[in-house]
Design a protein around this motif. Structure first.
Motif, PDB file in Angstrom:
ATOM      1  N   ASP A 216       0.832  -1.201   0.000  1.00 24.80           N
ATOM      2  CA  ASP A 216       0.000   0.000   0.000  1.00 24.80           C
ATOM      3  C   ASP A 216       0.869   1.255   0.000  1.00 24.80           C
ATOM      4  O   ASP A 216       1.937   1.286   0.623  1.00 24.80           O
ATOM      5  CB  ASP A 216      -0.906   0.001   1.235  1.00 24.80           C
ATOM      6  N   THR A 239       3.700  -3.118  -9.574  1.00 27.26           N
ATOM      7  CA  THR A 239       2.979  -3.889  -8.574  1.00 27.26           C
ATOM      8  C   THR A 239       2.550  -2.967  -7.452  1.00 27.26           C
ATOM      9  O   THR A 239       3.347  -2.164  -6.964  1.00 27.26           O
ATOM     10  CB  THR A 239       3.856  -5.013  -7.995  1.00 27.26           C
ATOM     11  N   ASN A 241      -0.831  -2.509  -4.217  1.00 28.78           N
ATOM     12  CA  ASN A 241      -2.150  -2.836  -3.679  1.00 28.78           C
ATOM     13  C   ASN A 241      -2.979  -1.561  -3.522  1.00 28.78           C
ATOM     14  O   ASN A 241      -3.199  -0.854  -4.478  1.00 28.78           O
ATOM     15  CB  ASN A 241      -1.997  -3.631  -2.381  1.00 28.78           C
ATOM     16  N   TYR A 242      -3.401  -1.232  -2.319  1.00 29.85           N
ATOM     17  CA  TYR A 242      -4.255  -0.063  -2.141  1.00 29.85           C
ATOM     18  C   TYR A 242      -3.451   1.236  -2.155  1.00 29.85           C
ATOM     19  O   TYR A 242      -2.296   1.277  -1.725  1.00 29.85           O
ATOM     20  CB  TYR A 242      -5.007  -0.159  -0.815  1.00 29.85           C
ATOM     21  N   THR A 272      -1.863  -6.337  -8.678  1.00 29.84           N
ATOM     22  CA  THR A 272      -1.792  -6.485  -7.233  1.00 29.84           C
ATOM     23  C   THR A 272      -0.637  -7.403  -6.848  1.00 29.84           C
ATOM     24  O   THR A 272      -0.197  -8.254  -7.627  1.00 29.84           O
ATOM     25  CB  THR A 272      -3.102  -7.046  -6.666  1.00 29.84           C
ATOM     26  N   GLU A 273      -0.181  -7.236  -5.612  1.00 28.89           N
ATOM     27  CA  GLU A 273       0.957  -8.001  -5.120  1.00 28.89           C
ATOM     28  C   GLU A 273       0.678  -9.497  -5.153  1.00 28.89           C
ATOM     29  O   GLU A 273       1.517 -10.295  -5.547  1.00 28.89           O
ATOM     30  CB  GLU A 273       1.286  -7.542  -3.700  1.00 28.89           C
ATOM     31  N   GLN A 279      -7.128  -6.336  -3.962  1.00 30.79           N
ATOM     32  CA  GLN A 279      -6.393  -5.239  -3.337  1.00 30.79           C
ATOM     33  C   GLN A 279      -6.006  -4.177  -4.358  1.00 30.79           C
ATOM     34  O   GLN A 279      -4.879  -3.737  -4.405  1.00 30.79           O
ATOM     35  CB  GLN A 279      -5.131  -5.765  -2.647  1.00 30.79           C
ATOM     36  N   LEU A 280      -6.957  -3.754  -5.161  1.00 29.22           N
ATOM     37  CA  LEU A 280      -6.603  -2.820  -6.222  1.00 29.22           C
ATOM     38  C   LEU A 280      -7.503  -1.595  -6.247  1.00 29.22           C
ATOM     39  O   LEU A 280      -7.771  -1.032  -7.297  1.00 29.22           O
ATOM     40  CB  LEU A 280      -6.609  -3.509  -7.590  1.00 29.22           C
ATOM     41  N   GLN A 304      -9.079  -5.565 -12.839  1.00 28.00           N
ATOM     42  CA  GLN A 304      -7.946  -6.445 -13.137  1.00 28.00           C
ATOM     43  C   GLN A 304      -8.439  -7.665 -13.897  1.00 28.00           C
ATOM     44  O   GLN A 304      -9.348  -8.363 -13.448  1.00 28.00           O
ATOM     45  CB  GLN A 304      -7.267  -6.864 -11.842  1.00 28.00           C
TER      46      GLN A 304
END
Length: 392
Positions: A216, A239, A241-242, A272-273, A279-280, A304
């Motif tokens: 994040d 890469t 996430n949030y 995302t990781e 988590q995007l 995604q």
């Protein structure tokens, strides 16, 4: 001794050109007495700890380099210690790593004794155990704790993760840091975990850049309540996430942090990781996370595709408890929000509720616009790496 020096201080002018001659040296061990590092190039070796009662100062333009081949490296400011690292836009103070591989060192970790909240039943002051592998206790009742001053500081290639959730690091980790601490014009660049993470506390931060961090961009928990935050900028590439992950350890707080001027951007093709996780989204609220956020620009949070498709959006609420207490309870405020190049405004993290603009009570807690400007930052050497301006 915590330091070994060779070379000259910045007062020397060996060739008569007027240019400063950089000092060189190694920083290692526990720092137990006040020290000032002159302008120069230093090697950081080991988990260096600034002890309580000690002030460590870096002059503008210093470069401090870790080397992952020597083991675990990081700079820790213990509660009661102070780090004074006041660079300038032209001469930032840079903490980096020799290999330039994300996740190669532990970054800057600061401890304080400002309030945290991680339980609804325990009396204050509450405490918790750090997740950086040191087993340190943080928390307390000193809201004005002062851990020093960081201005125009860049941390590169940090975010070392050794054991998930029990020994992991970020670019900057602030454990119960208080409002007496100054955090301004900071960059977390190409880390392997979060760019900035706040574990409770009352500290505020101005002019932050989180660029290319793999988890994040900004993250907090334990009831962090900084009230004077402005100009936060995130650019996720490759890469990530949030943009912002917001939680409060499942405690329904009556207070919240406030941030004015936020830009969250996600480059095309960023994934995302962990492909199996949703988590995007630009901003995620979970475990009773809340807050007051205004003048927000969100761009590029697309769905995604691929082996595990997920919907991407501007705002996600993960669980129904957070929806019931924080959204419906009016404790999440998102005003003057501009959303572009993003497939969904809202994402519900569970089938038990539907999140939409009408979910917010009162309706003034959600306001979408086309005129928001987001973070307002002035570029310079502090925001430039390898000739690339990080403010995209």
């Amino acid at each position: 001794m915590a330091t070994i020096f060779t070379g000259c201080s910045n007062d020397d002018d060996e060739d008569g050109s007027g240019a400063k001659t950089p000092a060189v040296g190694e920083i290692t061990g526990n720092i137990s007495s006040n020290v000032t590092y002159a302008y120069g190039n230093y090697t950081l070796k080991g988990m260096v700890k600034i002890q309580s009662g000690v002030t460590v100062t870096f002059e503008p333009g210093c470069t401090i380099t870790a080397d992952k081949s020597t083991g675990e490296n990081g700079l820790i400011v213990l509660n009661g210690g102070k780090l004074i690292a006041n660079g300038t836009a032209a001469e930032p103070i840079v903490f980096t790593e020799k290999s330039k591989v994300p996740g190669s060192w532990a970054g800057i970790i600061m401890y304080g004794d400002a309030p945290i909240v991680n339980s609804a039943s325990n009396p204050a002051p509450q405490t918790a155990t750090s997740e950086d592998g040191t087993g340190s206790i943080y928390g307390g009742s000193n809201a004005t704790h002062n851990g020093g001053s960081l201005k125009y500081v860049r941390v590169e290639y940090a975010g070392q993760v050794i054991t998930t959730n029990s020994k992991e690091h970020n670019g900057f980790s602030f454990y119960s840091v208080g409002s007496g601490t100054v955090l301004e014009n900071l960059v977390s660049y190409m880390g392997n975990d979060d760019g900035f993470e706040f574990y409770g506390g009352t500290v505020s931060a101005k002019n932050l850049i989180s660029y290319g961090n793999k988890d994040d961009s900004f993250d907090w928990q334990d009831g962090w309540r900084g009230q004077d935050n402005t100009n936060w900028y995130a650019y996720q590439v490759g890469t990530g996430n949030y943009g912002m992950e917001i939680e409060s350890k499942s405690v329904d707080n009556n207070f919240w942090p406030k941030i004015v001027g936020i830009t969250l951007k996600r480059a095309a093709g960023t994934v995302t990781e962990a492909q199996s996780e949703i988590q995007l989204d630009a901003i995620q609220f979970k475990k009773e996370g809340n807050g007051d956020y205004s003048n927000i620009v969100i761009d590029g949070y697309k769905n995604q595709t691929g082996s595990t498709p997920w919907n991407g959006g501007a705002i996600q609420v993960l669980d129904k408890t957070t929806y019931d207490h924080q959204v419906a309870g009016g404790k999440i405020k998102l005003t003057n929000v501009k959303v572009t190049n993003t497939d969904n405004d809202f994402i519900s993290g569970a089938a038990t509720f539907t999140l939409s603009s009408s979910s917010f009570n009162p309706t003034s807690n959600w306001n979408k616009t086309t005129t928001a400007t987001g973070a307002s930052l002035v570029s310079g050497n502090w925001s430039t790496v390898n000739g690339v301006n990080l403010i995209q």
